[in-house]
Design a protein around this motif. Structure first.
Motif, mmCIF file in Angstrom:
data_model
loop_
_atom_site.group_PDB
_atom_site.id
_atom_site.type_symbol
_atom_site.label_atom_id
_atom_site.label_comp_id
_atom_site.label_asym_id
_atom_site.label_seq_id
_atom_site.Cartn_x
_atom_site.Cartn_y
_atom_site.Cartn_z
ATOM 1 N N VAL A 1 36.103 25.391 27.654
ATOM 2 C CA VAL A 1 36.141 26.019 28.968
ATOM 3 C C VAL A 1 37.065 27.227 28.923
ATOM 4 N N GLN A 2 36.588 28.329 29.453
ATOM 5 C CA GLN A 2 37.421 29.533 29.568
ATOM 6 C C GLN A 2 37.265 30.124 30.952
ATOM 7 N N LEU A 3 38.383 30.434 31.562
ATOM 8 C CA LEU A 3 38.433 31.187 32.808
ATOM 9 C C LEU A 3 39.279 32.419 32.536
ATOM 10 N N VAL A 4 38.686 33.579 32.679
ATOM 11 C CA VAL A 4 39.378 34.815 32.339
ATOM 12 C C VAL A 4 39.471 35.699 33.573
ATOM 13 N N GLU A 5 40.714 35.893 34.032
ATOM 14 C CA GLU A 5 40.952 36.722 35.212
ATOM 15 C C GLU A 5 41.126 38.183 34.818
ATOM 16 N N SER A 6 40.795 39.048 35.742
ATOM 17 C CA SER A 6 41.021 40.475 35.558
ATOM 18 C C SER A 6 41.231 41.121 36.922
ATOM 19 N N GLY A 7 41.806 42.311 36.910
ATOM 20 C CA GLY A 7 41.917 43.081 38.140
ATOM 21 C C GLY A 7 43.295 43.148 38.762
ATOM 22 N N GLY A 8 44.261 42.473 38.198
ATOM 23 C CA GLY A 8 45.601 42.549 38.758
ATOM 24 C C GLY A 8 46.223 43.912 38.515
ATOM 25 N N GLY A 9 47.388 44.116 39.128
ATOM 26 C CA GLY A 9 48.088 45.371 38.928
ATOM 27 C C GLY A 9 49.105 45.629 40.002
ATOM 28 N N LEU A 10 49.555 46.869 40.045
ATOM 29 C CA LEU A 10 50.557 47.303 41.017
ATOM 30 C C LEU A 10 49.866 48.064 42.144
ATOM 31 N N VAL A 11 50.201 47.706 43.363
ATOM 32 C CA VAL A 11 49.595 48.363 44.518
ATOM 33 C C VAL A 11 50.655 48.520 45.593
ATOM 34 N N GLN A 12 50.533 49.561 46.398
ATOM 35 C CA GLN A 12 51.487 49.782 47.481
ATOM 36 C C GLN A 12 51.188 48.870 48.663
ATOM 37 N N PRO A 13 52.188 48.566 49.468
ATOM 38 C CA PRO A 13 51.938 47.788 50.682
ATOM 39 C C PRO A 13 50.856 48.443 51.538
ATOM 40 N N GLY A 14 49.969 47.599 52.045
ATOM 41 C CA GLY A 14 48.840 48.102 52.820
ATOM 42 C C GLY A 14 47.629 48.424 51.974
ATOM 43 N N GLY A 15 47.780 48.394 50.669
ATOM 44 C CA GLY A 15 46.692 48.720 49.771
ATOM 45 C C GLY A 15 45.747 47.558 49.526
ATOM 46 N N SER A 16 44.788 47.809 48.658
ATOM 47 C CA SER A 16 43.756 46.822 48.356
ATOM 48 C C SER A 16 43.659 46.588 46.856
ATOM 49 N N LEU A 17 43.177 45.419 46.515
ATOM 50 C CA LEU A 17 42.985 45.059 45.114
ATOM 51 C C LEU A 17 41.898 44.005 45.045
ATOM 52 N N SER A 18 41.190 44.009 43.938
ATOM 53 C CA SER A 18 40.139 43.023 43.752
ATOM 54 C C SER A 18 40.358 42.291 42.442
ATOM 55 N N LEU A 19 40.322 40.983 42.488
ATOM 56 C CA LEU A 19 40.436 40.150 41.293
ATOM 57 C C LEU A 19 39.076 39.541 40.963
ATOM 58 N N SER A 20 38.863 39.343 39.678
ATOM 59 C CA SER A 20 37.629 38.699 39.239
ATOM 60 C C SER A 20 37.952 37.656 38.182
#
Length: 119
Positions: free
Chosen positions: A2-21
């Motif tokens: 079994v493998q679960l591989v996350e991606s999409g993290g990072g640094l964002v300013q308050p009020g910003g948006s981000l998407s994880l997969s």
């Protein structure tokens, strides 16, 4: 395996948006409840959002209205769309797959991806 591989993290300013997969392999994806958890330094891991095998969603009160979880059973992926991010959303975010044998849960975890909300 079994493998679960996350991606999409990072640094964002308050009020910003981000998407994880999270891309899953080695499981019958459609039969698993999929979730996102997070853990900030010095704190316990907490549930952020879950989407069941039937598509029902549930969110932590702290993220309701700001985060959206979705799944694509054809691609074996689960995503977390995050908007209006706050500094308190800073944490390592973990993908989780859960299935049940009778009433006993079996959990699989990804390695985590860091989300930092800071100006």
């Amino acid at each position: 395996q079994v493998q679960l591989v996350e991606s999409g993290g990072g640094l964002v300013q308050p009020g910003g948006s981000l998407s994880l997969s999270c891309a899953a392999s080695g499981i019958i994806f459609s039969r698993n409840d999929m979730g996102w958890y997070r853990q900030a330094p010095g704190k316990q891991r907490e549930l952020v959002a879950v989407i069941t095998s039937s598509g029902t969603t549930r969110y932590a009160d702290s993220v309701k209205g700001r985060f959206t979880i979705s799944r694509d059973n054809a691609k074996n992926t689960v995503s977390l769309q995050m908007i209006s991010l706050k500094p308190e959303d800073t944490a390592a975010y973990f993908c989780n797959a859960k299935r049940y044998i009778l009433t006993n849960p079996i959990d699989y975890w990804g390695q985590g991806t860091q989300v930092t909300v800071s100006s």
